[in-house]
Structures are given as C-alpha cells and as structure tokens.
Scaffold this active site. Structure first.
Site, short mmCIF file in Angstrom:
data_model
loop_
_atom_site.label_atom_id
_atom_site.label_comp_id
_atom_site.label_asym_id
_atom_site.label_seq_id
_atom_site.Cartn_x
_atom_site.Cartn_y
_atom_site.Cartn_z
N SER A 1 0.70 -1.54 -0.12
CA SER A 1 -0.08 -0.41 -0.19
C SER A 1 1.05 1.41 0.14
O SER A 1 1.18 1.26 -1.12
CB SER A 1 -0.60 -0.36 1.10
N HIS B 1 -6.52 -5.81 0.22
CA HIS B 1 -6.93 -5.22 0.38
C HIS B 1 -5.06 -5.78 2.18
O HIS B 1 -5.90 -5.53 2.96
CB HIS B 1 -6.61 -3.73 1.06
N ASP C 1 -9.36 -6.34 -3.63
CA ASP C 1 -8.94 -5.36 -3.09
C ASP C 1 -9.89 -3.75 -3.91
O ASP C 1 -10.12 -3.16 -4.79
CB ASP C 1 -7.49 -4.81 -3.34
#
Length: 380
Positions: free
Chosen positions: A90, A210, A177
C-alpha cells in the site's frame, strides 16, 4: 426499541455487562473496592498469551536491546554486492517504488504489493486518492509519470534510469482489493516497460482484499480488516524473494530472538518527518557475526500498520522472516508514525507529498532516512 437510552436498553445492558466483567461485579454493585483473590499476587499485571485469541495483538518487546536507550544499534554486515532489494504494501508499496527508482544504482529488485507507479500522486492527495487508489479521473497518468522520471534522472535528482534494465520486479494485487484497485496496480507494467528489459512477475489471481498475503497468518484472505496481513495460503514475501534471488529459495523457520528493535533517530533530524523513533530488523543466525556474506532487503509497512496501531506485527508476521532465516537475507523494517499536523493520521509512508515537494527524490526526508539505514547495514 423505545428504551434505547435507558439502562434496560439492549445495547445499554450489553455494555454495562462488559464493564461489570472487567471491573468486577462487587465494584459494579456497591462502593466497596474490588477484592484480590488469595491466589493472585497484588499488582501482577502479567498477560498470559494462552488466554488470548490469535486475533489479539500484543506488542512484542522481547527482542534483544543493547544501547543506552534500550534499543538495538544497527551495525554493518557483509552484504553481497547487487543483493539489495525493496518491497512494501500500500503506502509502503508506493514507497518501495520510490526507493527503487530514486536509488536505482543500489537496488536490484522491487516488490510492490497493492501499490502503484513512481510519482503517481504528483504532489496531490486528491490525485493519490482518485487516480492512484480508485482508478478514477483516468487512473494513473503513466505517460506523465515516465516523463517526470526521465526529467529527474537527467537532473541528477534520482539515479539514472539505465540502472533498472536488469532489475527484477514483482507485483501483487488481490483480486478483491477495494482500497488500491487492481487496475491501478497493473499500470506498473506500463510504467516499467521503458526501463526494465525482462517481463515483470505479476500475481493478480489471489482472491485477497487489501493485504500482504501469507501462508497462514492474519485475517481471512478476502476480508478487509486490520492488520492487513491476509491468511491466503500464499506467501507474497516468498514469491517476491524467489523473483529477486532465484526460484530455488526455500522457506525456513524464523527465530524470535533474531528480530531486533533498533533506534531510528540517529538516521534523521527534524520533527516534520512522520518517522517513528524505532523500527525493526531481522538478522538471520548465519549473518549475525558478520562472517557470512548475506543479502539485504528493506520492507515498508502500509497505512495503519505502525507500531501504535498493531505493535510489531508487520515485522514479525508479514511473512519475510521465515524465508530470511533460511536464505541469509537481512530484512530491515522501517516504521513510520502518525502525525496529524502533517496530514498523516494513519502513519502512511509519504507517497503524496506531506513532507514536502521532494518526497520522491533522493533528498526527500524519508528517502534519505531509508538510504542512511541501508548504508549503515552495508558499511557505507
């Protein structure tokens, strides 16, 4: 029901029962102090890990510490030339891309989990959110990002892009995600096309939310929740390492005593950095005395994976250390921290410019900090 604000309201009663259990029913029912059972030592606040579920997070502070502040002081090791690699999830994935491109003369490989191309946000939180997370407004402007990269390389603000020609690039995006859309992550293939000769190693089919995927740790793979480490029956760290160092790498078993909490403050100055006072480093047994040549990897956590939020879970459970122990890979885990005054309330690494316009260049405060940490480990 109509009694929702009264003591007999169902959620009110529920909350009271929870508090009663915590403080003791005798205290809840009258004004007398809570008594201590005869077989319990007064003042004993020991937490028994056996009494906790695997979903509970206890910061692990039992790692070796040896400087005046109670923190491990980084030293130099025998690092194999050309073995330095970087990865992250991320915001850490965007940070990994920044480090790889800016210091391309140092790195030979990069692993990007749920991240996008270099300079994707273009100094704008709006662009970061809209284009580089949700693929809106046309998604990442790859052509513009390549032009910016070339311009900064020609100015000497980042290393020559020619250094990336033979690098290994691993890219992961979970098919479920909803934080950084897979379409964003896939633009890394277009971004790296002018620079990297070999095809990127990609994985887009794992039904992960995620998270960084692991073999058997974390939340359910397709669930979006902290600590954003997914039990996916797939080792993202392992596949990244195999991409960098060869498919013959095998997984081992990490040793808790090899994970150290180190002092980060000696590697940066100033207060507007969002860099934590300490990070972690995993030093495999064979590498500890410096007599064995080892590889070096730097791994960046994502937003809300800082120490204040989840303790050392990223450093301990993101999946790198088992592979590191078996293959002599020193893994350093820098840690960021929240700084609301900078607009960084989730302890993200800077990939949109909250520390300044130079955040993607070698002179950016978090970039310089990271390079100094690596220099120490390499003996530079």
């Amino acid at each position: 029901g109509d009694d929702y604000v009264l003591k007999k309201g169902v959620q009110m009663e529920f909350s009271k029962k929870v508090l009663d259990r915590v403080i003791g029913s005798s205290f809840a029912n009258d004004d007398s102090p809570v008594s201590v059972d005869d077989d319990t030592s007064a003042g004993d606040d020991t937490i028994n890990a056996d009494d906790l579920s695997t979903d509970d997070v206890i910061p692990n502070d039992d790692h070796q510490q040896n400087d005046d502040d109670g923190l491990f002081k980084l030293k130099s090791y025998d690092i194999i030339n050309g073995s330095v690699t970087v990865s992250g999830l991320s915001s850490g994935g965007f940070m990994a891309a920044q480090m790889h491109v800016a210091y391309s003369s140092l790195f030979s490989g990069v692993g990007i989990f749920a991240g996008g191309p270099y300079y994707c946000a273009q100094d704008s939180l709006t662009v970061a959110t809209e284009q580089c997370m949700y693929n809106l407004m046309g998604g990442p402007q790859v052509t513009k990002l390549i032009s910016y990269t070339d311009e900064q390389s020609s100015k000497g603000e980042i290393d020559s892009t020619d250094n990336m020609a033979d690098d290994k690039v691993y890219v992961f995006s979970g098919s479920k995600d909803t934080t950084v859309y897979p379409a964003v992550v896939k633009t890394l293939e277009d971004y790296y096309a002018p620079y990297v000769k070999s095809a990127l190693t990609t994985e887009y089919t794992i039904p992960a939310q995620h998270c960084i995927p692991t073999l058997d740790y974390g939340e359910a793979c397709g669930v979006h929740m902290s600590p954003y480490i997914g039990d996916c029956d797939y080792s993202g760290a392992g596949h990244a390492f195999q991409t960098f160092y060869g498919s013959d790498l095998v997984i081992g078993t990490a040793k808790e005593s090899n994970l150290f909490q180190f002092d980060q403050t000696e590697f940066f100055t100033g207060s507007d950095t969002s860099i934590n006072d300490f990070g972690f480093v995993y030093i495999p047994s064979a590498c500890s005395d410096g007599s064995t040549a080892c590889r070096l990897h730097i791994s960046y956590h994502g937003c809300a994976q800082d120490y204040a939020s989840i303790g050392d879970v990223w450093a301990d459970h993101a999946g790198y250390n088992d592979w590191a122990e078996a293959n002599n890979i020193i893994v350093v885990y820098p840690y960021a921290k929240k700084d609301v005054s900078l607009g960084n309330s989730n302890a993200c690494w800077d990939w949109w410019g909250y520390t300044g316009d130079d955040y993607v260049l070698k002179k950016g405060v978090q970039m310089e900090f990271s390079k100094k940490v690596l220099d120490r480990l390499m003996g530079n």
